[in-house]
Design a protein around this motif. Structure first.
Motif, PDB file in Angstrom:
ATOM      1  N   GLU A 140       0.830  -1.192   0.000  1.00  0.00           N
ATOM      2  CA  GLU A 140       0.000   0.000   0.000  1.00  0.00           C
ATOM      3  C   GLU A 140       0.871   1.250   0.000  1.00  0.00           C
ATOM      4  OE1 GLU A 140      -2.667  -0.385   3.351  1.00  0.00           O
ATOM      5  OE2 GLU A 140      -1.145   0.256   4.765  1.00  0.00           O
ATOM      6  N   VAL A 141       0.270   2.337  -0.514  1.00  0.00           N
ATOM      7  CA  VAL A 141       0.960   3.620  -0.546  1.00  0.00           C
ATOM      8  C   VAL A 141       0.167   4.603   0.310  1.00  0.00           C
ATOM      9  CG1 VAL A 141      -0.193   4.368  -2.695  1.00  0.00           C
ATOM     10  CG2 VAL A 141       1.976   5.420  -2.011  1.00  0.00           C
ATOM     11  N   SER A 153      -4.022   9.286   3.598  1.00  0.00           N
ATOM     12  CA  SER A 153      -4.895   8.245   3.038  1.00  0.00           C
ATOM     13  C   SER A 153      -3.996   7.124   2.543  1.00  0.00           C
ATOM     14  CB  SER A 153      -5.709   8.785   1.867  1.00  0.00           C
ATOM     15  OG  SER A 153      -6.666   9.714   2.288  1.00  0.00           O
ATOM     16  N   LYS A 154      -4.473   5.892   2.628  1.00  0.00           N
ATOM     17  CA  LYS A 154      -3.694   4.761   2.133  1.00  0.00           C
ATOM     18  C   LYS A 154      -4.493   4.033   1.065  1.00  0.00           C
ATOM     19  CE  LYS A 154      -1.042   3.956   6.326  1.00  0.00           C
ATOM     20  NZ  LYS A 154      -0.691   2.991   7.376  1.00  0.00           N
ATOM     21  N   PHE A 155      -3.768   3.619   0.005  1.00  0.00           N
ATOM     22  CA  PHE A 155      -4.378   2.902  -1.105  1.00  0.00           C
ATOM     23  C   PHE A 155      -3.672   1.575  -1.322  1.00  0.00           C
ATOM     24  CE2 PHE A 155      -5.089   7.388  -1.796  1.00  0.00           C
ATOM     25  CZ  PHE A 155      -6.425   7.446  -2.161  1.00  0.00           C
ATOM     26  N   ASN A 156      -4.453   0.531  -1.570  1.00  0.00           N
ATOM     27  CA  ASN A 156      -3.912  -0.784  -1.870  1.00  0.00           C
ATOM     28  C   ASN A 156      -3.372  -0.760  -3.298  1.00  0.00           C
ATOM     29  OD1 ASN A 156      -4.034  -3.599  -2.958  1.00  0.00           O
ATOM     30  ND2 ASN A 156      -4.636  -4.028  -0.859  1.00  0.00           N
ATOM     31  N   LEU A 157      -2.109  -1.127  -3.476  1.00  0.00           N
ATOM     32  CA  LEU A 157      -1.501  -1.096  -4.811  1.00  0.00           C
ATOM     33  C   LEU A 157      -2.077  -2.158  -5.745  1.00  0.00           C
ATOM     34  CD1 LEU A 157       2.233  -0.475  -3.843  1.00  0.00           C
ATOM     35  CD2 LEU A 157       0.611   1.188  -4.794  1.00  0.00           C
ATOM     36  N   ARG A 158      -2.569  -3.255  -5.203  1.00  0.00           N
ATOM     37  CA  ARG A 158      -3.158  -4.316  -6.043  1.00  0.00           C
ATOM     38  C   ARG A 158      -4.555  -3.962  -6.544  1.00  0.00           C
ATOM     39  NH1 ARG A 158       0.107  -8.626  -5.491  1.00  0.00           N
ATOM     40  NH2 ARG A 158       1.060  -8.995  -3.468  1.00  0.00           N
ATOM     41  N   THR A 159      -5.370  -3.389  -5.648  1.00  0.00           N
ATOM     42  CA  THR A 159      -6.785  -3.171  -5.959  1.00  0.00           C
ATOM     43  C   THR A 159      -7.162  -1.713  -6.175  1.00  0.00           C
ATOM     44  OG1 THR A 159      -7.435  -2.942  -3.639  1.00  0.00           O
ATOM     45  CG2 THR A 159      -7.386  -5.195  -4.569  1.00  0.00           C
ATOM     46  N   GLY A 160      -6.346  -0.788  -5.670  1.00  0.00           N
ATOM     47  CA  GLY A 160      -6.670   0.630  -5.729  1.00  0.00           C
ATOM     48  C   GLY A 160      -7.616   1.077  -4.628  1.00  0.00           C
ATOM     49  N   LYS A 161      -8.112   0.132  -3.826  1.00  0.00           N
ATOM     50  CA  LYS A 161      -9.076   0.465  -2.775  1.00  0.00           C
ATOM     51  C   LYS A 161      -8.431   1.270  -1.660  1.00  0.00           C
ATOM     52  CE  LYS A 161     -12.148  -3.401  -3.606  1.00  0.00           C
ATOM     53  NZ  LYS A 161     -12.726  -4.642  -3.115  1.00  0.00           N
ATOM     54  N   VAL A 162      -9.256   2.071  -1.010  1.00  0.00           N
ATOM     55  CA  VAL A 162      -8.810   2.889   0.121  1.00  0.00           C
ATOM     56  C   VAL A 162      -8.647   1.987   1.341  1.00  0.00           C
ATOM     57  CG1 VAL A 162      -9.389   4.814   1.635  1.00  0.00           C
ATOM     58  CG2 VAL A 162     -10.017   4.909  -0.791  1.00  0.00           C
ATOM     59  N   ASP A 163      -7.463   2.008   1.943  1.00  0.00           N
ATOM     60  CA  ASP A 163      -7.202   1.245   3.162  1.00  0.00           C
ATOM     61  C   ASP A 163      -7.263   2.124   4.400  1.00  0.00           C
ATOM     62  OD1 ASP A 163      -6.905  -1.148   1.785  1.00  0.00           O
ATOM     63  OD2 ASP A 163      -4.713  -1.098   1.793  1.00  0.00           O
ATOM     64  N   ALA A 164      -7.179   3.465   4.223  1.00  0.00           N
ATOM     65  CA  ALA A 164      -7.269   4.391   5.353  1.00  0.00           C
ATOM     66  C   ALA A 164      -7.778   5.736   4.840  1.00  0.00           C
ATOM     67  CB  ALA A 164      -5.912   4.560   6.024  1.00  0.00           C
TER      68      ALA A 164
END
Length: 116
Positions: free
Chosen positions: A57-58, A65-76
């Motif tokens: 994640e980035v 805000s955090k984004f999953n690099l595989r899915t693009g979904k918001v993690d935070a």
């Protein structure tokens, strides 16, 4: 399809920004995986290439805000909308990105070609 750079020029742990419309961020993780997502945080106009990568994640450098690099979904939060993901492949030693045909989720005040 966009040519990012030779694989040998993007070290693990590094990222680069492609000047597409909208910009795309290419990440080479410490584990050696390659990912491409839209470079602009969906919460506010900030470059995810300038963020911090941990695992898969980035974290956005502006409001975390955090984004999953595989899915693009918001993690935070505070981002609520995901970023688009793009297919990445290596062809003859070059990192190539196949841009998604989905519409991008952009922050308020931003269009595909820049600011309103």
């Amino acid at each position: 399809m966009h040519k990012a750079c030779p694989l040998s020029e993007l070290a693990p742990g590094e990222a680069l920004r492609l000047n597409t419309a909208p910009p795309i961020a290419v990440f080479h993780t410490e584990d050696g995986e390659l990912f491409a997502i839209d470079d602009t945080c969906t919460h506010q106009d900030a470059s995810l290439t300038d963020g911090w990568v941990e695992g898969c994640e980035v974290e956005c450098p502006l409001h975390a805000s955090k984004f999953n690099l595989r899915t693009g979904k918001v993690d935070a939060p505070p981002a609520k909308l995901p970023v688009r993901t793009h297919e990445v492949t290596v062809v003859d030693g070059d990192i190539m990105v196949i841009e998604s045909e989905e519409a991008p989720n952009l922050p308020p005040g931003l269009t595909v070609n820049g600011h309103v």
